[in-house]
Design a protein around this motif. Structure first.
Motif, mmCIF file in Angstrom:
data_model
loop_
_atom_site.group_PDB
_atom_site.id
_atom_site.type_symbol
_atom_site.label_atom_id
_atom_site.label_comp_id
_atom_site.label_asym_id
_atom_site.label_seq_id
_atom_site.Cartn_x
_atom_site.Cartn_y
_atom_site.Cartn_z
ATOM 1 N N LYS A 4 0.841 -1.201 0.000
ATOM 2 C CA LYS A 4 0.000 0.000 0.000
ATOM 3 C C LYS A 4 0.881 1.258 0.000
ATOM 4 C CE LYS A 4 -3.992 1.904 2.358
ATOM 5 N NZ LYS A 4 -4.741 1.962 3.572
ATOM 6 N N THR A 5 1.902 1.234 0.855
ATOM 7 C CA THR A 5 2.822 2.377 0.941
ATOM 8 C C THR A 5 3.578 2.558 -0.375
ATOM 9 O OG1 THR A 5 3.111 1.844 3.274
ATOM 10 C CG2 THR A 5 4.700 3.361 2.306
ATOM 11 N N ALA A 6 4.017 1.430 -0.956
ATOM 12 C CA ALA A 6 4.761 1.499 -2.223
ATOM 13 C C ALA A 6 3.870 2.030 -3.331
ATOM 14 C CB ALA A 6 5.292 0.117 -2.573
ATOM 15 N N SER A 7 2.628 1.579 -3.332
ATOM 16 C CA SER A 7 1.679 2.025 -4.359
ATOM 17 C C SER A 7 1.432 3.526 -4.228
ATOM 18 C CB SER A 7 0.375 1.230 -4.196
ATOM 19 O OG SER A 7 -0.672 1.904 -4.785
ATOM 20 N N HIS A 8 1.266 3.971 -2.998
ATOM 21 C CA HIS A 8 1.024 5.405 -2.753
ATOM 22 C C HIS A 8 2.236 6.235 -3.212
ATOM 23 C CE1 HIS A 8 -0.655 8.925 -0.888
ATOM 24 N NE2 HIS A 8 0.492 9.117 -0.224
ATOM 25 N N ALA A 9 3.442 5.741 -2.877
ATOM 26 C CA ALA A 9 4.667 6.445 -3.262
ATOM 27 C C ALA A 9 4.788 6.499 -4.778
ATOM 28 C CB ALA A 9 5.877 5.722 -2.648
ATOM 29 N N PHE A 10 4.423 5.389 -5.451
ATOM 30 C CA PHE A 10 4.512 5.330 -6.917
ATOM 31 C C PHE A 10 3.559 6.338 -7.556
ATOM 32 C CE2 PHE A 10 3.268 3.406 -10.996
ATOM 33 C CZ PHE A 10 4.525 3.406 -11.603
ATOM 34 N N ARG A 11 2.317 6.344 -7.051
ATOM 35 C CA ARG A 11 1.301 7.258 -7.607
ATOM 36 C C ARG A 11 1.706 8.722 -7.379
ATOM 37 N NH1 ARG A 11 -3.166 6.653 -4.731
ATOM 38 N NH2 ARG A 11 -2.690 4.708 -3.672
ATOM 39 N N THR A 12 2.246 8.986 -6.212
ATOM 40 C CA THR A 12 2.685 10.363 -5.901
ATOM 41 C C THR A 12 3.826 10.783 -6.835
ATOM 42 O OG1 THR A 12 2.105 9.948 -3.601
ATOM 43 C CG2 THR A 12 3.448 11.875 -4.028
#
Ligand code: SF4
Ligand code: SF4
Length: 187
Positions: A4-12
């Motif tokens: 979830k954290t990685a996905s959020h970082a990627f989208r950001t």
């Protein structure tokens, strides 16, 4: 959790990068020159903001308050503008005349000579009060803004068109008139 954290970082990161790329392409051209009155003024915000001054100039609103200008021929030297100025940056010296010396373009009778009419634009705060109180509307704010100088004293604009000799002559005429008036009273 880690996904979830990685996905959020990627989208950001993608969002930030897309913004950078958008501005990168936008920066290939200057921003379109549009009058602020245009309905779509805020739709055209892409491009380089810095203009190649003085070759290019940003459009300015018609009602903008920039450098003051005085049409001295229409000034009746009433001193109202100087009195209204909150920062005392208008300096006027008047010389009385024994008789009317002419009329302004709106028909106001002129009875005073403008020995001195200086405006210190370095002190002016561009409130526009002087233009509001002027009875002959001869002091106005123009859309001229580029009179920059390295010397502060260059920003004192003189609007009197009288020479030192003329000032001395008019003062002498008034002194003589006063003396003759006094002499007539003594008789
Ligand atoms: S614009 Fe305001 S501050 Fe400037 S000269 Fe006029 S009254 Fe004074
Ligand atoms: S208010 Fe107008 S007419 Fe009176 S001194 Fe100022 S510029 Fe001249």
């Amino acid at each position: 959790m880690i996904f979830k954290t990685a996905s959020h970082a990627f989208r950001t990161a993608i969002k930030g990068l897309s913004l950078t790329v958008k501005h990168l392409f936008g920066a290939r051209r200057s921003r379109q020159e549009l009058n602020i009155k245009n309905d779509n003024y805020f739709d055209h915000q892409e491009g380089i903001v810095t203009v190649q001054y003085p070759a290019e100039k940003m459009p300015i609103p018609e009602v903008a308050r920039y450098q003051l200008q005085v049409d001295i021929d229409d000034c009746i030297v009433c001193d109202l503008c100087a009195k209204a100025c909150p920062v005392d940056c208008i300096e006027i010296e008047a010389i009385k005349s024994p008789e009317a010396i002419g009329k302004t373009s709106d028909g106001s009778v002129k009875r005073l000579y403008p020995a001195k009419f200086n405006i210190d634009m370095a002190k002016c705060m561009y409130c526009g009060l002087c233009t509001v109180v002027c009875p002959t509307e001869c002091i106005v704010m123009t859309n001229e803004y580029d009179r920059s100088s390295q010397k502060l004293t260059d920003l004192i604009y003189g609007f009197s068109d009288m020479t030192d000799e003329q000032v001395a002559q008019r003062k002498a005429e008034w002194t003589q008139f006063q003396a003759e008036k006094e002499a007539a009273k003594q008789k």
